[in-house]
Scaffold this active site. Structure first.
Site, PDB file in Angstrom:
ATOM      1  N   HIS A 254       0.854  -1.193   0.000  1.00 28.27           N
ATOM      2  CA  HIS A 254       0.000   0.000   0.000  1.00 28.27           C
ATOM      3  C   HIS A 254       0.885   1.237   0.000  1.00 28.27           C
ATOM      4  O   HIS A 254       1.915   1.256   0.676  1.00 28.27           O
ATOM      5  CB  HIS A 254      -0.908   0.026   1.236  1.00 28.27           C
ATOM      6  CG  HIS A 254      -2.081   0.926   1.067  1.00 28.27           C
ATOM      7  ND1 HIS A 254      -1.992   2.290   1.239  1.00 28.27           N
ATOM      8  CD2 HIS A 254      -3.366   0.665   0.713  1.00 28.27           C
ATOM      9  CE1 HIS A 254      -3.171   2.824   0.996  1.00 28.27           C
ATOM     10  NE2 HIS A 254      -4.023   1.876   0.670  1.00 28.27           N
ATOM     11  N   GLU A 308      -7.782  -5.115   0.219  1.00 30.55           N
ATOM     12  CA  GLU A 308      -8.397  -5.961  -0.804  1.00 30.55           C
ATOM     13  C   GLU A 308      -8.291  -7.448  -0.496  1.00 30.55           C
ATOM     14  O   GLU A 308      -9.069  -8.236  -1.034  1.00 30.55           O
ATOM     15  CB  GLU A 308      -7.755  -5.687  -2.168  1.00 30.55           C
ATOM     16  CG  GLU A 308      -7.787  -4.242  -2.616  1.00 30.55           C
ATOM     17  CD  GLU A 308      -9.164  -3.784  -3.067  1.00 30.55           C
ATOM     18  OE1 GLU A 308     -10.163  -4.323  -2.556  1.00 30.55           O
ATOM     19  OE2 GLU A 308      -9.227  -2.884  -3.910  1.00 30.55           O
TER      20      GLU A 308
HETATM   21  N1  ACO Z   1       3.750  -7.794  -4.697  1.00 34.75           N
HETATM   22  C1  ACO Z   1       5.052  -7.824  -5.025  1.00 34.75           C
HETATM   23  N2  ACO Z   1       5.867  -6.757  -4.977  1.00 34.75           N
HETATM   24  C2  ACO Z   1       5.307  -5.598  -4.592  1.00 34.75           C
HETATM   25  C3  ACO Z   1       3.964  -5.484  -4.243  1.00 34.75           C
HETATM   26  C4  ACO Z   1       3.172  -6.638  -4.303  1.00 34.75           C
HETATM   27  N3  ACO Z   1       1.875  -6.625  -3.999  1.00 34.75           N
HETATM   28  N4  ACO Z   1       3.696  -4.224  -3.908  1.00 34.75           N
HETATM   29  C5  ACO Z   1       4.833  -3.550  -4.059  1.00 34.75           C
HETATM   30  N5  ACO Z   1       5.817  -4.376  -4.466  1.00 34.75           N
HETATM   31  C6  ACO Z   1       7.216  -4.035  -4.709  1.00 34.75           C
HETATM   32  C7  ACO Z   1       7.311  -3.484  -6.123  1.00 34.75           C
HETATM   33  O1  ACO Z   1       7.683  -4.506  -7.021  1.00 34.75           O
HETATM   34  C8  ACO Z   1       8.328  -2.417  -5.994  1.00 34.75           C
HETATM   35  O2  ACO Z   1       9.589  -2.995  -6.221  1.00 34.75           O
HETATM   36  P1  ACO Z   1      10.524  -2.453  -7.423  1.00 34.75           P
HETATM   37  O3  ACO Z   1      10.866  -1.065  -7.003  1.00 34.75           O
HETATM   38  O4  ACO Z   1      11.651  -3.410  -7.412  1.00 34.75           O
HETATM   39  O5  ACO Z   1       9.666  -2.520  -8.648  1.00 34.75           O
HETATM   40  C9  ACO Z   1       8.275  -1.964  -4.544  1.00 34.75           C
HETATM   41  O6  ACO Z   1       7.599  -2.983  -3.823  1.00 34.75           O
HETATM   42  C10 ACO Z   1       7.515  -0.670  -4.390  1.00 34.75           C
HETATM   43  O7  ACO Z   1       6.300  -0.777  -5.122  1.00 34.75           O
HETATM   44  P2  ACO Z   1       5.545   0.442  -5.784  1.00 34.75           P
HETATM   45  O8  ACO Z   1       4.685  -0.085  -6.881  1.00 34.75           O
HETATM   46  O9  ACO Z   1       6.509   1.527  -6.120  1.00 34.75           O
HETATM   47  O10 ACO Z   1       4.673   0.912  -4.564  1.00 34.75           O
HETATM   48  P3  ACO Z   1       3.423   1.863  -4.654  1.00 34.75           P
HETATM   49  O11 ACO Z   1       3.286   2.530  -3.365  1.00 34.75           O
HETATM   50  O12 ACO Z   1       3.502   2.712  -5.853  1.00 34.75           O
HETATM   51  O13 ACO Z   1       2.236   0.821  -4.938  1.00 34.75           O
HETATM   52  C11 ACO Z   1       0.478  -0.688  -4.759  1.00 34.75           C
HETATM   53  C12 ACO Z   1       1.254   0.431  -4.074  1.00 34.75           C
HETATM   54  C13 ACO Z   1       0.104  -0.256  -6.163  1.00 34.75           C
HETATM   55  C14 ACO Z   1      -0.783  -0.960  -3.989  1.00 34.75           C
HETATM   56  C15 ACO Z   1       1.358  -1.950  -4.825  1.00 34.75           C
HETATM   57  O14 ACO Z   1       1.723  -2.356  -3.533  1.00 34.75           O
HETATM   58  C16 ACO Z   1       0.685  -3.091  -5.588  1.00 34.75           C
HETATM   59  O15 ACO Z   1       0.786  -3.143  -6.813  1.00 34.75           O
HETATM   60  N6  ACO Z   1      -0.026  -4.020  -4.864  1.00 34.75           N
HETATM   61  C17 ACO Z   1      -0.723  -5.100  -5.515  1.00 34.75           C
HETATM   62  C18 ACO Z   1      -2.060  -4.612  -6.070  1.00 34.75           C
HETATM   63  C19 ACO Z   1      -3.051  -4.321  -4.972  1.00 34.75           C
HETATM   64  O16 ACO Z   1      -3.180  -5.047  -3.997  1.00 34.75           O
HETATM   65  N7  ACO Z   1      -3.810  -3.213  -5.179  1.00 34.75           N
HETATM   66  C20 ACO Z   1      -4.800  -2.754  -4.198  1.00 34.75           C
HETATM   67  C21 ACO Z   1      -4.276  -1.619  -3.400  1.00 34.75           C
HETATM   68  S1  ACO Z   1      -5.362  -1.158  -2.067  1.00 34.75           S
HETATM   69  C22 ACO Z   1      -6.418  -0.011  -2.723  1.00 34.75           C
HETATM   70  O17 ACO Z   1      -6.071   0.841  -3.504  1.00 34.75           O
HETATM   71  C23 ACO Z   1      -7.811  -0.021  -2.313  1.00 34.75           C
END
Ligand code: ACO
Length: 371
Positions: A254, A308
């Site tokens: 998140h 989620e």
């Molecule tokens: N699984 C694996 N790796 C992850 C995940 C995940 N769920 N979430 C973050 N990471 C990793 C990324 O790969 C990234 O690594 P990198 O820099 O080597 O690429 C690092 O952690 C940082 O991730 P970002 O995408 O920069 O983090 P951000 O804060 O932008 O994203 C997000 C948050 C989009 C929710 C992300 O954690 C994600 O994609 N989660 C999975 C999808 C999800 O569950 N979405 C619902 C969110 S809750 C809501 O909005 C109601």
């Protein structure tokens, strides 16, 4: 608060008195009321009162507000006729985006009002449910005035009065999803409102932002993931293989929370009450395996469960099909969208950020030969 970064991370958009998301400590409060205080006690209508007007109702559920929503949820014939413009069988969230744009007209003009907010909150579930039934070749059901907002949504979808357990579980889900500060869909809505456009246009933009899996589009993917894992014993192997393929684990991570999302904790409690024990066992195994693997792989990212993950388990247990997960999120979030629209308009200035230009230097000459 960290350093501002890509994706407007840690950028302060302005002031808001609605919802506090305390990402470092895992806190969430609406108007100062902790989500852990609200979920066991508050009705969705009570939370609507709190979000829109800043104060709790005098009694919960608030009778006047509940009556108002009940009257507004009925779709008048002219709106019903306009619904025929949306072809049956569309992906449900896309249909919902179109259905909301059928609202509108002079009574929705800027600035947004609490009456408009209540209209949006009341009509959204009805439009969605009637569309789903129509797509399935079913007639809309008659209103059941004795049912509250959330129970009535389920009834409108299925044609059956839900059990109190299911209705309450979904109501607790909607209480938790009603608002969440400057999330992407609310930000999109506030941008639209900042141009002095109307609440319906803001809500349509918000639905567009909600659709993506980085925001509200994740829960059906959580269910798909739990299906793919299949058994609790397979969780660790499956999670490791998915991360090795550089896939994201849905329901984890998140932008705001660097510890457990408080809604994930509360939704797990709801899931324990109503979910199939076998499904719950798989979910708990994926939770353990996912948190451990992400901690090993990216400890500095501090990735935990988000709303989620157990949200999907709860929606499954309530009996909703996957294509209704994100639309149900939107039904809940209309309360927050309405509150943010009014707050934006109350102290408005056009939201118009800047970018750091990285294109070619100005002054290029157009030497393309004439066709
Ligand atoms: N699984 C694996 N790796 C992850 C995940 C995940 N769920 N979430 C973050 N990471 C990793 C990324 O790969 C990234 O690594 P990198 O820099 O080597 O690429 C690092 O952690 C940082 O991730 P970002 O995408 O920069 O983090 P951000 O804060 O932008 O994203 C997000 C948050 C989009 C929710 C992300 O954690 C994600 O994609 N989660 C999975 C999808 C999800 O569950 N979405 C619902 C969110 S809750 C809501 O909005 C109601």
């Amino acid at each position: 608060m960290g350093t501002p970064g890509k994706g407007l991370e840690h950028v302060i958009l302005g002031d808001s008195a609605i919802t506090l998301v305390a990402g470092e400590t895992g806190g969430l409060t609406y108007r100062g009321y902790d989500i852990g205080e609200l979920v066991p006690r508050a009705s969705y209508e009570g939370v609507v009162h709190l979000l829109l007007w800043g104060t709790p109702p005098q009694a919960d559920p608030p009778k006047r507000l509940a009556d108002d929503l009940r009257q507004r949820r009925v779709v008048p014939p002219e709106l019903r006729a306009r619904m025929d413009a949306v072809p049956p069988g569309l992906p449900t969230l896309e249909a919902m985006r179109s259905l909301l744009s059928l609202l509108g007209g002079p009574e929705w003009s800027y600035p947004p009002t609490d009456r408009q907010g209540l209209e949006l909150i009341a009509k959204t579930p009805t439009l969605l449910a009637q569309y789903v039934r129509q797509s399935g070749g079913l007639a809309p059901v008659d209103d059941r005035p004795e049912l509250g907002h959330v129970a009535h949504f389920l009834y409108q979808l299925t044609g059956e009065v839900p059990t109190p357990e299911k209705a309450r579980a979904l109501e607790q889900y909607t209480v938790m999803l009603a608002d969440h500060g400057m999330n992407a869909s609310t930000f999109a809505l506030r941008i639209v409102l900042s141009t002095q456009s109307d609440l319906v246009s803001g809500a349509v933009a918000a639905i567009g932002a909600l659709k993506g899996p980085a925001h509200g589009g994740a829960p059906s993917k959580v269910s798909d993931m739990l299906d793919a894992v299949g058994t609790a014993e397979n969780a660790e192997r499956w999670v490791d293989a998915a991360l090795a393929r550089k896939e994201r684990l849905y329901g984890f991570g998140h932008r705001a929370y660097k510890t457990e999302d408080p809604r994930a904790v509360l939704l797990k409690q709801v899931a324990k009450r109503i979910a199939d024990p076998g499904r719950l066992r798989i979910a708990e195994a994926v939770e353990r395996a996912g948190v451990a693997a992400l901690q090993r792989k990216r400890p500095e990212a501090r990735l935990f469960l988000n709303v989620e993950f157990y949200g999907a388990v709860v929606l499954e247990a309530v009996g909703l099909p996957r294509e209704l997960f994100t639309p149900t999120f939107a039904v809940a979030r209309t309360a927050g969208w309405a509150a943010h629209a009014m707050e934006q308009a109350a102290d408005n200035r056009l939201i118009r950020p800047d970018v750091n230009y990285t294109g070619p230097a100005p002054g290029r000459k157009w030497t393309v030969p004439a066709a």
